[in-house]
Scaffold this active site. Structure first.
Site, PDB file in Angstrom:
ATOM      1  CB  ALA A 147     -42.001 -69.266 -75.944  1.00  0.00           C
ATOM      2  NE  ARG A 176     -35.640 -58.919 -69.129  1.00  0.00           N
ATOM      3  CZ  ARG A 176     -34.784 -59.054 -70.159  1.00  0.00           C
ATOM      4  NH1 ARG A 176     -33.745 -58.250 -70.244  1.00  0.00           N
ATOM      5  NH2 ARG A 176     -34.979 -59.964 -71.089  1.00  0.00           N
ATOM      6  CG  ASN A 213     -28.272 -60.463 -82.022  1.00  0.00           C
ATOM      7  OD1 ASN A 213     -28.791 -60.345 -83.120  1.00  0.00           O
ATOM      8  ND2 ASN A 213     -28.503 -61.491 -81.210  1.00  0.00           N
ATOM      9  CB  ALA A 235     -90.196 -26.233 -73.391  1.00  0.00           C
TER      10      ALA A 235
END
Ligand code: UD1
Ligand code: CA
Length: 475
Positions: A11, A16, A172, A425
């Site tokens: 959330a 940054r 952590n 052609a």
């Protein structure tokens, strides 16, 4: 032991990132950041996955319903911290058993490490277990504070840490396994007396410990797994690391990657053994490449299927099927709906869209083929254009088997060129050419004799022409 519930925190605003796209939706290696987390979580086969959404809610929910329709979401209106976000999820879930909580911005996590965390959590009968790693540069992460007996005391956020704590390298990961009921009991006791004025989920560790809970820190070897993405520098770092991980897996599985640093294979793509990936190649989305194919250099394939032994050189293709042994490039652009049957060839400066090229047929040079089907063994002469658009609508062209389209033909759709037919052609073909016929759609040539000497006297052309007798000039 089965896993009941997973909560993914997604959330946050991702300030940054300085982006109008919510952070967890930024893609690397073919998945959003949260998509990678969901993929790792899927390996655990949890009963219920809940994602906490907030910033860019609509975008995140739309994305989740596309990539992970099985998840539910909980809305966190105002950023109150990771503890607050987890609390909201718990309120809705009434979870029991083990709950895994992790962040939506850690794309490098693997199911293997999550499984390791859960296994140790269950084996030791822990109340809470935190996944940790030693990071050579722990800046920005919460630090793991262990006691004299090495047990986990608490987690201190960088902003709230003193100098000694900041020197700790063990960080952590933001991944935790909890006893769900104990977590629900403790989470209401969180306080926001920290530098950010938020409820930190990390503080729940100390609370549970003080209540007599058994707390574990599960240290994994590879810190790369726990890298969080908070800004674009970390986004690029994680992307490069994921690229390296994917490339290494592929090389060990028998894929030759000539220049791994410039080769980007999405996590969602499949590349078989004995494929060669040349420098500057991107294999994106749901692309699959079969054995023996050679891709690149400088080629991008998005959501394509490439058959065995095919070659795609210096080209770009999306939603195209490239058959076994087909040859593509250099400088070919294959758009959605292109289907190249085995051993066909699409050469330099050719664009194709919504068109099928039959077995062994060729479009070798400088052509546009749109909204068409071409049979087998046919050759489309250089600079042929399938004129599919009348300015309002698109029309279809059918070219049969063993057809020879002359160079610089305009095939004005809707039009059908029968089996074995030719076009002269430079023809503008506006009507069907029956099988075996030659369609000639051009003005007859006339030569205006002596024109250059009369109209361009004194030029180099006139000088060159004047070296020839009048008879010769007549040809
Ligand atoms: C967090 C941890 C930190 C850990 C790091 C690992 C806390 C307080 N800190 O820090 O110890 O080392 O992750 O990457 O938990 N989120 C919400 N609602 C909120 C706030 C955050 O859903 O109110 C979500 C974010 O979208 C993000 C995740 O939680 O996906 C983590 O938040 P973030 O702000 O990135 O925390 P970090 O500063 O990285
Ligand atoms: Ca983070």
């Amino acid at each position: 032991m089965s896993l009941e519930t997973v909560v993914i925190l997604a959330a946050g605003e991702g300030t940054r990132m300085k982006s109008s796209t919510p952070k967890v939706l930024h893609p690397i290696s073919g998945r959003s950041l949260v998509g990678h987390v969901l993929h790792a979580v899927d390996a655990l086969a949890p009963k219920h996955v809940c994602v906490v959404v907030g910033a860019g809610r609509e975008q995140v929910e739309a994305h989740l319903s596309e990539v992970a329709p099985h998840v539910t979401t909980v809305f966190q209106e105002k950023r109150g911290g990771t503890g607050h976000a987890t609390q909201l999820a718990l309120d809705g879930l009434k979870a029991t058993g083990t709950i895994l909580v992790l962040a939506g911005d850690t794309p490098m996590l693997t199911g293997t490490s999550l499984a390791q965390l859960l296994e140790q959590h269950h084996a030791g009968g822990f109340t809470a277990s935190v996944l940790t790693a030693e990071h050579p540069d722990p800046t920005g992460y919460g630090r793991i504070i262990r006691g004299d007996d090495d047990s986990l005391l608490r987690i201190v956020e960088e902003r709230d840490a003193d100098e000694v704590q900041r020197d700790i390298l063990e960080v952590n990961s933001g991944v935790y396994a909890f006893d769900a009921i104990k977590l629900a009991g403790a989470i209401g006791k969180l306080k926001n007396d920290n530098s950010q004025g938020e409820l930190y989920l990390t503080d729940v560790i100390e609370i549970l410990r003080n209540e007599g809970g058994k707390i574990a820190a599960v240290l994994i070897d590879d810190f790369i797994e726990i890298l969080g993405v908070n800004d674009r520098v970390q986004l690029a770092e994680s992307a490069a690391l994921l690229r390296d991980r994917i490339n290494e897996d592929l090389m060990r599985a028998g894929v030759t990657i000539v220049d791994p640093l410039s080769t980007w294979v999405d996590a969602t793509a499949t590349v078989a053994n004995d494929v060669v990936l040349m420098p500057g190649t991107a294999i994106s989305g749901t692309t699959t490449v079969a054995t023996g194919a050679v891709i690149g250099p400088r080629t991008t394939l998005v959501d394509c299927t490439v058959g065995a032994g095919a070659r795609v050189i210096e080209s770009r293709a999306s939603e195209a099927i490239i058959g076994d042994g087909a040859n593509v490039g250099p400088y070919t652009f294959l758009r959605p709906g292109t289907k190249l049957l085995p051993n066909s060839k699409v050469g330099a400066y050719v664009e194709m869209k919504n068109a099928t090229l039959g077995e062994g047929s060729k479009v070798p040079h400088l052509s546009y083929v749109g909204d068409a089907v071409i049979g087998e063994g046919s050759n489309i002469g250089a600079a042929t254009i399938f004129v599919n658009y009348d300015g309002v609508e698109k029309h279809y062209t059918v070219v049969g088997d063993h057809v020879r389209i002359g160079s610089d033909s305009m095939l004005v759709a809707p039009v059908t060129i029968g089996d074995g037919a030719y076009t002269a052609a430079g023809s503008v073909i506006t009507e069907d050419v029956p099988p075996g016929a030659i369609g000639v759609g051009r003005a007859k040539q006339r030569n205006v004799i002596g024109w250059v000497l009369r109209k361009r006297p004194g030029t180099k052309s006139a000088e060159a022409a004047s070296r020839h007798s009048t008879d010769e000039q007549k040809g």
